[in-house]
Design an enzyme around this catalytic site. Structure first.
Site, PDB file in Angstrom:
ATOM      1  N   GLY A 196      29.723  -7.737   5.621  1.00 37.56           N
ATOM      2  CA  GLY A 196      29.901  -9.037   4.972  1.00 37.56           C
ATOM      3  C   GLY A 196      31.351  -9.236   4.607  1.00 37.56           C
ATOM      4  N   SER A 197      31.565 -10.044   3.582  1.00 38.38           N
ATOM      5  CA  SER A 197      32.934 -10.420   3.228  1.00 38.38           C
ATOM      6  C   SER A 197      33.641  -9.316   2.436  1.00 38.38           C
ATOM      7  CB  SER A 197      32.894 -11.697   2.392  1.00 38.38           C
ATOM      8  OG  SER A 197      32.143 -11.453   1.222  1.00 38.38           O
TER       9      SER A 197
ATOM     10  N   VAL B 277      35.302  -9.744  -0.240  1.00 39.22           N
ATOM     11  CA  VAL B 277      35.094  -9.973  -1.679  1.00 39.22           C
ATOM     12  C   VAL B 277      33.867  -9.195  -2.144  1.00 39.22           C
ATOM     13  CG1 VAL B 277      34.486 -11.746  -3.388  1.00 39.22           C
ATOM     14  CG2 VAL B 277      36.150 -12.262  -1.593  1.00 39.22           C
ATOM     15  N   VAL B 278      32.767  -9.335  -1.402  1.00 36.70           N
ATOM     16  CA  VAL B 278      31.534  -8.644  -1.800  1.00 36.70           C
ATOM     17  C   VAL B 278      31.671  -7.137  -1.539  1.00 36.70           C
ATOM     18  CG1 VAL B 278      29.049  -8.470  -1.415  1.00 36.70           C
ATOM     19  CG2 VAL B 278      30.124 -10.712  -1.487  1.00 36.70           C
ATOM     20  N   GLY B 279      32.372  -6.767  -0.476  1.00 37.86           N
ATOM     21  CA  GLY B 279      32.597  -5.340  -0.213  1.00 37.86           C
ATOM     22  C   GLY B 279      33.238  -4.652  -1.414  1.00 37.86           C
TER      23      GLY B 279
ATOM     24  N   GLU C 254      31.694  -2.859   6.586  1.00 36.45           N
ATOM     25  CA  GLU C 254      32.170  -3.585   7.779  1.00 36.45           C
ATOM     26  C   GLU C 254      32.511  -4.977   7.292  1.00 36.45           C
ATOM     27  OE1 GLU C 254      32.400  -2.156  10.645  1.00 36.45           O
ATOM     28  OE2 GLU C 254      30.950  -0.516  10.626  1.00 36.45           O
TER      29      GLU C 254
ATOM     30  N   CYS D 287      32.867 -11.582  13.049  1.00 38.16           N
ATOM     31  CA  CYS D 287      33.901 -10.846  12.316  1.00 38.16           C
ATOM     32  C   CYS D 287      35.059 -10.444  13.226  1.00 38.16           C
ATOM     33  CB  CYS D 287      33.292  -9.624  11.642  1.00 38.16           C
ATOM     34  SG  CYS D 287      32.282  -8.690  12.780  1.00 38.16           S
TER      35      CYS D 287
ATOM     36  N   GLU E 142      40.894 -15.341   7.283  1.00 40.88           N
ATOM     37  CA  GLU E 142      39.702 -15.434   8.129  1.00 40.88           C
ATOM     38  C   GLU E 142      39.006 -16.771   7.863  1.00 40.88           C
ATOM     39  OE1 GLU E 142      36.120 -13.180   7.152  1.00 40.88           O
ATOM     40  OE2 GLU E 142      36.032 -12.516   9.238  1.00 40.88           O
TER      41      GLU E 142
END
Ligand code: NAD
Length: 494
Positions: free
Chosen positions: A240-241, A243-245, A263, A297, A394
């Site tokens: 995912g993004s 930010v959430v990572g 990822e 991605c 992105e």
């Protein structure tokens, strides 16, 4: 439990259960919580599915834990392989239903989902099925005797996946996790969860014991966060993004230091040298930014073209980009579906507006597309400055940023001047140049004379802020295993 019927490819009905799949049974979420799923082609409500709450996550983790400490740990590795192969067969025989569901809630072209995503998912299941009984340790000498290593499953694991290729990415986690002997809770994306509801039924049909694979939908901020913070979850695989990572890493740090693989996003450079086969380069560079509307991605969103072919390339690129027919992704004549949501469309069109207002040269697209659905025209900007936001950030949409270069060292520096490092593509007929540039690029994978191209036996993942850990390939198993060392001391003779 409630089932819903939606109309898929060829007018065929597809029926899925809308509950949370825990312990091989569908159930309602706590308090009957649900979330609405939209059809991005029309903007209409498509379905409601159960939305896992914190107590549902606890129940899924408890089910997984009971399975892990029960019979699952004693099952023959080759039997784990058989289950994965059976799931692959079932996915294949239900490919029309799964591709229809991805077209309906994710806006992915039916043909693309079936031919690429589902085929990739079944290949990956079969690849890791083969690994299940081939996971070995090492025998090592130590001065006092010898030692050996055991590669053991991590235990209760979780996978949190995004909406852009939801089935394929789910299988990238599920297949190595199960091959390695783990149990799993999958949190499906709230924007496109219907594939997961179907997958859950296939998991049961394949014969996985209860609790081994649990599939729940829910909001990221609720169900995803609860998994990331859970003290009994020993590993999270996240796609995912960025930010959430970061939030997942923080949750791991403040709970039980669970193992994390990430990822994340990308801003992939595609580099076209003067000696490249121009038609081939045009095919792949346009595909690299329009496939799945650029919601990939590893999208080739930065395109660097040698100055000597730049003008010709731009003309042909603009012409090729315009050849689309947008509409219903279930129809075979459609070559462009909608982006996932109104919010995503606004985010992409905001980048286009900014680029136009900044005076960056619009080469193609950029206009609004008619219809109620969330359609965005394939768009390209030329002569894009290195520091422009559309060259750095992105976009996750069908927007290409093109610039020219004159030397190999210059383009390597430009390609590497990004906080991301996921995929890159190099177009040249010079083998030495291809090897030099591939080794100089800071990223997880380079494709030469093509773009994308996923294979279940080749590792996929990023460097820098594109994350760490790998999906697919033998290396993916590392993320789902721990190593135990056992040492034997040879006692002296009496
Ligand atoms: P996202 O990060 O918003 O959501 C991904 C998943 O995380 C969803 O299931 C969501 O519910 C969950 N989530 C959201 N907040 C959470 C939280 N606080 N705790 C735990 N889970 C939470 O990303 P998205 O919008 O679904 O997907 C787009 C992003 O994914 C892009 O940046 C893209 O580059 C990236 N992506 C990367 C890869 C890769 O392999 N590297 C593949 C596909 C997509």
């Amino acid at each position: 439990m409630s089932e819903i019927k939606v109309i898929g490819f060829g007018g065929q009905p597809v029926i899925v259960n809308t509950g949370l799949f825990i312990n091989n049974a569908f159930r309602l979420a706590a308090g009957g919580s649900e979330l609405n799923v939209e059809n991005p082609t029309t903007g209409d409500r498509l379905a409601s599915v159960s939305a896992a709450q914190r107590e549902d996550v606890d129940a899924a983790v408890a089910a997984a834990q009971a399975a892990f400490y029960g019979s699952w740990r004693t099952i023959l590795p080759s039997d784990r392989g058989k289950l994965l192969n059976r799931l692959a067969d079932l996915i294949e025989s239900n490919a029309d239903d799964l591709a229809s569901l991805e077209a309906l809630d994710a806006g992915i072209l039916f043909g693309e989902s079936k031919a690429l995503h589902i085929t990739q998912a079944t290949d990956t299941l079969r690849y890791f099925a083969g690994w299940a009984d081939k996971i070995t340790g090492q025998l090592l000498s130590i001065p006092q005797g010898h030692a050996y290593t055991r590669r053991e499953p991590v235990g209760v694991c979780a996978a949190i996946v995004p909406w852009n290729a939801p089935l394929m990415i789910t299988i990238w986690k599920l297949a190595p996790a199960i091959a390695a002997g783990n149990v799993l809770i999958i949190k499906t994306p709230e924007l496109a969860p219907l594939y997961g509801q179907k997958l859950a039924a296939l998991v049961k049909e394949a014969g996985f014991p209860p609790g081994v694979i649990n599939i729940i939908c829910g909001l990221g901020s609720v169900a995803g966060q609860a998994l990331a913070e859970h003290r009994d979850v020993k590993k999270i695989a996240f796609t995912g993004s960025a930010v959430v990572g970061r939030q997942i890493l923080k949750a791991s740090a403040s709970s039980n230091l669970k193992k994390v693989t990430l990822e994340l996003g990308g801003k992939g450079p595609s580099i076209v040298f003067a000696d490249a086969d121009l038609n081939n380069a045009l095919f792949w560079t346009t595909t690299g930014i329009t496939a799945n509307n650029g919601q990939v991605c590893a999208a080739g969103s930065r395109i660097y073209v040698h100055a000597s072919i730049y003008d010709n390339f731009l003309l042909a690129f603009a012409e090729k980009l315009a050849k689309t027919s947008h509409g219903d992704p279930l129809l075979s004549e459609t070559t462009k579906g909608p982006v996932i949501s109104q919010r995503q469309r606004e985010k992409i069109t905001e980048y286009i507006r900014y680029a136009k207002e900044s005076g960056i040269r619009l080469l193609a697209g950029g206009e609004d597309l008619p219809g109620n659905g969330y359609f965005v025209a394939n768009t390209a900007f030329a002569d894009v400055p290195d520091d422009a936001r559309i060259m750095q950030e992105e976009i996750f949409g069908p927007v290409a940023s093109i610039a020219k270069f004159t030397s190999e060292s210059e383009v390597i520096a430009k390609a590497n001047a990004s906080e991301y490092g996921l995929g890159a593509a190099v177009f040249t007929n010079d083998v030495s140049r291809a090897q030099r540039v591939s080794s100089a690029l800071e990223c997880g994978q380079v494709t030469v004379n093509c773009w994308g191209m996923l294979h279940s036996n080749t590792p996929f993942g990023g460097v820098k802020q594109s994350g760490f850990g790998r999906d697919m390939g033998e290396e993916a198993l590392d993320g789902w295993l721990t190593t135990k060392t056992v040492k034997y001391f040879t006692l002296p003779t009496e």
